[in-house]
Write a protein that holds these residues in place. Structure first.
Motif, PDB file in Angstrom:
ATOM      1  N   SER A 136       0.274  -5.846  -6.398  1.00 36.54           N
ATOM      2  CA  SER A 136      -1.146  -5.586  -6.741  1.00 36.54           C
ATOM      3  C   SER A 136      -2.738  -5.874  -7.681  1.00 36.54           C
ATOM      4  CB  SER A 136      -1.890  -4.033  -7.120  1.00 36.54           C
ATOM      5  OG  SER A 136      -0.876  -2.676  -6.435  1.00 36.54           O
ATOM      6  N   ARG A 167       2.812   1.346  -3.299  1.00 29.43           N
ATOM      7  CA  ARG A 167       1.971   1.836  -4.344  1.00 29.43           C
ATOM      8  C   ARG A 167       1.115   3.451  -4.267  1.00 29.43           C
ATOM      9  NH1 ARG A 167      -3.313  -1.186  -4.324  1.00 29.43           N
ATOM     10  NH2 ARG A 167      -4.076   0.343  -6.915  1.00 29.43           N
ATOM     11  N   GLN A 168       0.865   3.709  -2.970  1.00 26.23           N
ATOM     12  CA  GLN A 168       0.595   5.545  -3.203  1.00 26.23           C
ATOM     13  C   GLN A 168       1.892   6.548  -3.872  1.00 26.23           C
ATOM     14  OE1 GLN A 168      -1.920   7.132  -2.445  1.00 26.23           O
ATOM     15  NE2 GLN A 168      -1.274   9.098  -2.405  1.00 26.23           N
ATOM     16  N   GLN A 169       2.952   5.942  -3.023  1.00 25.96           N
ATOM     17  CA  GLN A 169       4.792   7.027  -3.655  1.00 25.96           C
ATOM     18  C   GLN A 169       4.762   6.366  -5.687  1.00 25.96           C
ATOM     19  OE1 GLN A 169       8.103   4.662  -2.036  1.00 25.96           O
ATOM     20  NE2 GLN A 169       7.669   4.984  -0.064  1.00 25.96           N
ATOM     21  N   CYS A 170       4.572   4.987  -5.585  1.00 24.83           N
ATOM     22  CA  CYS A 170       4.643   5.405  -7.186  1.00 24.83           C
ATOM     23  C   CYS A 170       3.354   5.988  -8.374  1.00 24.83           C
ATOM     24  CB  CYS A 170       4.500   3.523  -7.930  1.00 24.83           C
ATOM     25  SG  CYS A 170       5.412   2.747  -7.452  1.00 24.83           S
ATOM     26  N   LYS A 171       1.859   5.849  -7.481  1.00 25.04           N
ATOM     27  CA  LYS A 171       1.307   7.219  -7.907  1.00 25.04           C
ATOM     28  C   LYS A 171       1.554   8.363  -7.855  1.00 25.04           C
ATOM     29  CE  LYS A 171      -3.521   7.625  -7.222  1.00 25.04           C
ATOM     30  NZ  LYS A 171      -4.723   7.517  -6.542  1.00 25.04           N
ATOM     31  N   LEU A 172       2.253   9.075  -7.144  1.00 22.81           N
ATOM     32  CA  LEU A 172       2.701  10.467  -6.537  1.00 22.81           C
ATOM     33  C   LEU A 172       4.030  10.733  -7.615  1.00 22.81           C
ATOM     34  CD1 LEU A 172       2.173  11.207  -2.831  1.00 22.81           C
ATOM     35  CD2 LEU A 172       0.353  11.824  -4.846  1.00 22.81           C
ATOM     36  N   CYS A 189       8.041  -0.229  -9.654  1.00 20.72           N
ATOM     37  CA  CYS A 189       6.655   0.239  -9.505  1.00 20.72           C
ATOM     38  C   CYS A 189       6.217  -0.723  -9.899  1.00 20.72           C
ATOM     39  CB  CYS A 189       6.785   1.326 -10.597  1.00 20.72           C
ATOM     40  SG  CYS A 189       6.685   3.682  -9.231  1.00 20.72           S
ATOM     41  N   ALA A 224       2.984  -3.039  -9.153  1.00 18.37           N
ATOM     42  CA  ALA A 224       1.599  -3.233  -9.763  1.00 18.37           C
ATOM     43  C   ALA A 224       1.236  -4.528  -9.863  1.00 18.37           C
ATOM     44  CB  ALA A 224       1.429  -3.194 -11.378  1.00 18.37           C
ATOM     45  N   LYS A 230       1.008  -1.082   0.142  1.00 16.34           N
ATOM     46  CA  LYS A 230      -0.150   0.149   0.280  1.00 16.34           C
ATOM     47  C   LYS A 230       1.199   1.266   0.315  1.00 16.34           C
ATOM     48  CE  LYS A 230      -3.396   2.217   2.611  1.00 16.34           C
ATOM     49  NZ  LYS A 230      -4.820   1.983   3.764  1.00 16.34           N
ATOM     50  N   ARG A 248       6.450   7.843  -9.705  1.00 14.57           N
ATOM     51  CA  ARG A 248       6.565   7.070 -10.973  1.00 14.57           C
ATOM     52  C   ARG A 248       7.868   7.186 -11.376  1.00 14.57           C
ATOM     53  NH1 ARG A 248       4.433   1.976 -11.848  1.00 14.57           N
ATOM     54  NH2 ARG A 248       4.944   1.214 -13.911  1.00 14.57           N
TER      55      ARG A 248
END
Length: 69
Positions: free
Chosen positions: A65, A43-48, A58, A62, A40, A50
């Motif tokens: 996930s 995922r947040q770090q990659c979303k912000l 990343c 993915a 989790k 990448r």
């Protein structure tokens, strides 16, 4: 400082920097799928950011996930 010393120093620095750029050890798809909190967080770090983290980190995030869903 002689040209040889400068070259040797720069070579050493380049070698050390390149060795430090590997992706986080132990961050495999399997380990991420088994650790939902870490997944989790990543995922947040990659979303912000990448682009800053890179595909080496990343893409396994993915994949893990998708495995968990």
């Amino acid at each position: 400082m002689s040209p040889f010393n400068i070259f040797a120093s720069l070579s050493l620095v380049t070698l050390l920097v390149s060795c430090g750029q590997s992706s986080a050890p132990g961050e495999t798809v399997e380990s991420l799928a088994a650790d939902p909190e870490r997944l989790k967080e990543l995922r947040q770090q990659c979303k912000l950011s990448r682009a800053a983290l890179g595909v080496e980190l990343c893409n396994p995030v993915a994949d893990a996930s998708h495995r968990r869903s």
